[in-house]
Design a protein around this motif. Structure first.
Motif, PDB file in Angstrom:
ATOM      1  N   ILE A  37      -8.447  44.132 -42.205  1.00 50.53           N
ATOM      2  CA  ILE A  37      -8.377  42.928 -42.934  1.00 50.53           C
ATOM      3  C   ILE A  37      -8.274  42.954 -44.665  1.00 50.53           C
ATOM      4  CG2 ILE A  37      -9.695  40.506 -43.491  1.00 50.53           C
ATOM      5  CD1 ILE A  37     -11.199  40.928 -40.869  1.00 50.53           C
ATOM      6  N   VAL A  38      -7.475  42.338 -44.975  1.00 46.62           N
ATOM      7  CA  VAL A  38      -7.157  42.461 -46.669  1.00 46.62           C
ATOM      8  C   VAL A  38      -7.538  40.860 -47.171  1.00 46.62           C
ATOM      9  CG1 VAL A  38      -5.745  42.412 -48.580  1.00 46.62           C
ATOM     10  CG2 VAL A  38      -5.764  44.250 -46.986  1.00 46.62           C
ATOM     11  N   MET A  39      -8.403  40.806 -48.171  1.00 49.79           N
ATOM     12  CA  MET A  39      -8.599  39.527 -49.016  1.00 49.79           C
ATOM     13  C   MET A  39      -8.215  39.799 -50.301  1.00 49.79           C
ATOM     14  SD  MET A  39     -12.637  39.517 -47.202  1.00 49.79           S
ATOM     15  CE  MET A  39     -13.000  38.085 -48.223  1.00 49.79           C
ATOM     16  N   GLY A  40      -7.213  39.009 -50.671  1.00 51.01           N
ATOM     17  CA  GLY A  40      -6.943  38.883 -52.286  1.00 51.01           C
ATOM     18  C   GLY A  40      -7.461  37.707 -52.935  1.00 51.01           C
ATOM     19  N   PHE A  41      -7.935  37.782 -54.048  1.00 45.58           N
ATOM     20  CA  PHE A  41      -8.533  36.875 -54.818  1.00 45.58           C
ATOM     21  C   PHE A  41      -7.780  36.326 -56.212  1.00 45.58           C
ATOM     22  CE2 PHE A  41     -11.678  38.624 -52.186  1.00 45.58           C
ATOM     23  CZ  PHE A  41     -12.395  37.541 -51.771  1.00 45.58           C
ATOM     24  N   GLY A  42      -7.415  35.379 -56.251  1.00 43.60           N
ATOM     25  CA  GLY A  42      -6.666  34.701 -57.443  1.00 43.60           C
ATOM     26  C   GLY A  42      -4.952  35.149 -57.334  1.00 43.60           C
ATOM     27  N   PRO A  43      -4.218  34.089 -57.902  1.00 38.05           N
ATOM     28  CA  PRO A  43      -2.713  34.131 -57.761  1.00 38.05           C
ATOM     29  C   PRO A  43      -2.296  35.554 -57.567  1.00 38.05           C
ATOM     30  CG  PRO A  43      -3.424  32.171 -59.035  1.00 38.05           C
ATOM     31  CD  PRO A  43      -4.694  33.266 -58.881  1.00 38.05           C
ATOM     32  N   ARG A  44      -2.311  36.233 -59.002  1.00 40.98           N
ATOM     33  CA  ARG A  44      -1.612  37.550 -58.983  1.00 40.98           C
ATOM     34  C   ARG A  44      -2.284  38.671 -57.908  1.00 40.98           C
ATOM     35  NH1 ARG A  44      -1.525  41.798 -63.733  1.00 40.98           N
ATOM     36  NH2 ARG A  44       0.341  43.231 -63.100  1.00 40.98           N
ATOM     37  N   ALA A  45      -3.593  38.656 -57.795  1.00 44.91           N
ATOM     38  CA  ALA A  45      -4.021  39.738 -57.010  1.00 44.91           C
ATOM     39  C   ALA A  45      -3.727  39.434 -55.550  1.00 44.91           C
ATOM     40  CB  ALA A  45      -5.585  39.841 -57.291  1.00 44.91           C
ATOM     41  N   LEU A  46      -3.662  37.977 -55.035  1.00 46.00           N
ATOM     42  CA  LEU A  46      -3.404  37.585 -53.443  1.00 46.00           C
ATOM     43  C   LEU A  46      -1.898  37.972 -53.569  1.00 46.00           C
ATOM     44  CD1 LEU A  46      -1.873  34.956 -52.995  1.00 46.00           C
ATOM     45  CD2 LEU A  46      -3.997  33.933 -53.863  1.00 46.00           C
ATOM     46  N   THR A  47      -1.290  37.871 -54.427  1.00 41.62           N
ATOM     47  CA  THR A  47       0.228  38.033 -54.336  1.00 41.62           C
ATOM     48  C   THR A  47       0.441  39.642 -54.181  1.00 41.62           C
ATOM     49  OG1 THR A  47       0.867  36.132 -55.739  1.00 41.62           O
ATOM     50  CG2 THR A  47       2.664  37.716 -55.485  1.00 41.62           C
ATOM     51  N   CYS A  48       0.027  40.333 -54.882  1.00 40.57           N
ATOM     52  CA  CYS A  48       0.175  41.609 -54.821  1.00 40.57           C
ATOM     53  C   CYS A  48      -0.371  42.289 -53.344  1.00 40.57           C
ATOM     54  CB  CYS A  48      -0.178  42.489 -55.712  1.00 40.57           C
ATOM     55  SG  CYS A  48       0.850  42.072 -57.369  1.00 40.57           S
ATOM     56  N   ALA A  49      -1.648  41.992 -53.192  1.00 32.94           N
ATOM     57  CA  ALA A  49      -2.206  42.145 -52.043  1.00 32.94           C
ATOM     58  C   ALA A  49      -1.648  41.807 -50.646  1.00 32.94           C
ATOM     59  CB  ALA A  49      -3.803  41.757 -51.859  1.00 32.94           C
ATOM     60  N   ALA A  50      -1.247  40.493 -50.471  1.00 33.02           N
ATOM     61  CA  ALA A  50      -0.608  40.110 -49.231  1.00 33.02           C
ATOM     62  C   ALA A  50       0.470  40.837 -48.813  1.00 33.02           C
ATOM     63  CB  ALA A  50      -0.180  38.528 -49.313  1.00 33.02           C
ATOM     64  N   ILE A  51       1.420  40.955 -50.066  1.00 33.55           N
ATOM     65  CA  ILE A  51       3.015  41.591 -49.647  1.00 33.55           C
ATOM     66  C   ILE A  51       2.712  43.097 -49.318  1.00 33.55           C
ATOM     67  CG2 ILE A  51       5.024  42.498 -50.821  1.00 33.55           C
ATOM     68  CD1 ILE A  51       4.666  39.896 -52.539  1.00 33.55           C
ATOM     69  N   ALA A  52       1.617  43.901 -50.080  1.00 35.35           N
ATOM     70  CA  ALA A  52       1.151  45.096 -49.781  1.00 35.35           C
ATOM     71  C   ALA A  52       0.716  45.432 -48.467  1.00 35.35           C
ATOM     72  CB  ALA A  52       0.155  45.780 -50.696  1.00 35.35           C
ATOM     73  N   ALA A  53      -0.294  44.390 -47.658  1.00 32.41           N
ATOM     74  CA  ALA A  53      -1.000  44.414 -46.675  1.00 32.41           C
ATOM     75  C   ALA A  53       0.206  44.422 -45.588  1.00 32.41           C
ATOM     76  CB  ALA A  53      -1.944  43.369 -46.579  1.00 32.41           C
ATOM     77  N   LYS A  54       1.120  43.390 -45.657  1.00 31.84           N
ATOM     78  CA  LYS A  54       2.165  43.500 -44.622  1.00 31.84           C
ATOM     79  C   LYS A  54       3.181  44.718 -44.644  1.00 31.84           C
ATOM     80  CE  LYS A  54       1.346  39.758 -42.488  1.00 31.84           C
ATOM     81  NZ  LYS A  54       0.659  39.744 -41.079  1.00 31.84           N
ATOM     82  N   ARG A  55       3.351  45.278 -45.636  1.00 29.32           N
ATOM     83  CA  ARG A  55       3.948  46.281 -45.867  1.00 29.32           C
ATOM     84  C   ARG A  55       3.240  47.643 -44.988  1.00 29.32           C
ATOM     85  NH1 ARG A  55       5.977  48.882 -51.572  1.00 29.32           N
ATOM     86  NH2 ARG A  55       6.755  46.982 -51.730  1.00 29.32           N
ATOM     87  N   ALA A  56       1.950  47.566 -45.068  1.00 28.93           N
ATOM     88  CA  ALA A  56       1.145  48.549 -44.614  1.00 28.93           C
ATOM     89  C   ALA A  56       0.633  48.219 -43.048  1.00 28.93           C
ATOM     90  CB  ALA A  56      -0.313  48.707 -45.380  1.00 28.93           C
ATOM     91  N   ASN A  57       1.223  46.958 -42.697  1.00 30.23           N
ATOM     92  CA  ASN A  57       0.766  46.648 -41.102  1.00 30.23           C
ATOM     93  C   ASN A  57      -0.434  46.389 -41.319  1.00 30.23           C
ATOM     94  OD1 ASN A  57       3.645  46.949 -40.278  1.00 30.23           O
ATOM     95  ND2 ASN A  57       3.205  49.053 -40.104  1.00 30.23           N
ATOM     96  N   VAL A  58      -1.343  45.618 -41.847  1.00 31.60           N
ATOM     97  CA  VAL A  58      -2.687  45.289 -41.738  1.00 31.60           C
ATOM     98  C   VAL A  58      -2.733  44.117 -40.864  1.00 31.60           C
ATOM     99  CG1 VAL A  58      -4.615  44.237 -43.218  1.00 31.60           C
ATOM    100  CG2 VAL A  58      -3.251  46.063 -44.164  1.00 31.60           C
TER     101      VAL A  58
END
Length: 378
Positions: free
Chosen positions: A102-123
């Protein structure tokens, strides 16, 4: 598979989850998410916090809360678009290595980078916490990238319903993304107990706790304090909080100058409870906020709150019951609201009791984290 077997499987699964929290700075995680991290640890989950470079003290705090830490260069120099894609690449490498479920991103910029990276890493599951929107819903990361991130998310958590409606109106919240609204990070009402009010005979004492940033309304507070001091010379105006590295940071010297020396700066407090105990009224004239933790702490301590009639702030108080609302960016209106507590100091005890009841009824961190954990899917 029977219900008992399914229940046992789900219990075992909860114990073994690997959760990664992503935020731009470690200080906000320590300050705002301590109770959530402790609850993860209590349930037996492993947690990795990924933030910008952190101090040794913040890393130790995270370890004490049961979390590991890694850093990525959120504040690296260069064009924002290029920097963000470097952050995405760095996060994807961290996720590939640590293998979170599970990946949780907090705040617009962090969540943007985290969500895209998480899908790339098949989270398996991505939960985006939409906090810190600018006035009128402006995004610091660009609408296209934010939409890409929301499409990469399985759920979105908002800290006030107006932010949710804003994104839906602008078609930035995909229809297939589950969402929920929680009142910020909540507040630990067992740690912050109601404090006896000091006597008002020697003047009303005001307090603001905040990072020193214009968007938090620090300059508005300084100007209002300077104005009110002439009419209420016995009043005191306290300010505490760390200096900031953001673009809208304001220095301690600038605050003191704007207030004509009226503001008493207490520094960056490790424990805010003594400062709350020493004031009568809490002031937080933020221009925009998800749900300000400082206000929730003041309510828990039993202090009436003056804050702004803006999303995330207006939900924290009941008008003229536990506090009052003023327009953002209006030091004159703020000074008038502050003066009303001098003129009607006899009402402060009743408002203080109402403030504590509001915290207990609406903002208890235990209930808030229970809902967050449910949305995460644990």
């Amino acid at each position: 598979m029977g219900l008992e077997e399914m229940s046992g499987t789900q219990t075992a699964k909860r114990i073994s989850e690997r959760i990664s929290l992503v935020a731009e700075n470690a200080v906000s995680v320590v300050r705002l998410r301590s109770e959530l991290l402790l609850e993860f640890a209590r349930q037996g989950h492993r947690v990795l916090c990924v933030t910008g470079p952190a101090t040794g003290r913040d890393v130790r705090h995270l370890r004490e809360l049961g979390a590991q830490h890694r850093s990525v260069a959120f504040d690296a120099p260069g064009l924002r678009l290029i920097t963000d894609w470097r952050v995405v690449t760095s996060l994807a490498e961290v996720f590939d290595d640590w293998q979170p479920n599970i990946v949780m991103g907090f705040g617009p910029r962090a969540l943007t980078c985290a969500a895209i990276a998480a899908k790339r890493a098949n989270v398996r599951r991505v939960v985006s916490f939409v906090t810190g929107l600018q006035p009128n819903g402006r995004l610091p990361c660009g609408e296209r990238r934010f939409m890409h991130a929301m499409k990469s998310s399985d759920a979105a958590v908002f800290h006030n319903d107006e932010d949710r409606r804003t994104l839906q109106a602008r078609e930035l919240l995909p229809l297939d993304v589950a969402y929920g609204v929680v009142p910020g990070a909540g507040v630990d009402i067992r740690r912050i107990e109601p404090q006896a009010l000091p006597p008002t005979e020697n003047g009303v004492v005001y307090l603001m706790l905040s990072r020193l940033e214009r968007q938090r309304g620090v300059l508005d507070y300084a100007l209002a304090a300077r104005s009110l001091k002439d009419r209420a010379p016995a009043s005191r105006f306290l300010l505490a909080g760390p200096e900031s590295t953001r673009s809208d940071a304001i220095s301690v010297a600038a605050v003191l100058k704007a207030s004509d020396g009226v503001i008493e700066y207490l520094g960056d407090l490790a424990d805010v409870r003594p400062a709350l105990a020493g004031c009568h009224v809490f002031v937080y004239p933020s221009h925009a906020e998800g749900m300000p933790r400082a206000v929730l702490e003041a309510l828990a301590a039993g202090r009436p709150v003056i804050t702004t009639d803006t999303p995330g702030c207006r939900e924290t108080i009941d008008e003229r019951v536990s506090g009052c609302l003023v327009a953002a960016r209006d030091p004159v209106a703020l000074a008038r609201a502050m003066e009303s507590f001098v003129q009607h100091a006899d009402l402060i005890p009743a408002m203080a009791r109402a403030a504590r009841l509001k915290a207990e009824r609406r903002f208890d961190a235990v209930a808030v984290n229970r809902k967050i954990i449910e949305m995460i899917g644990l």
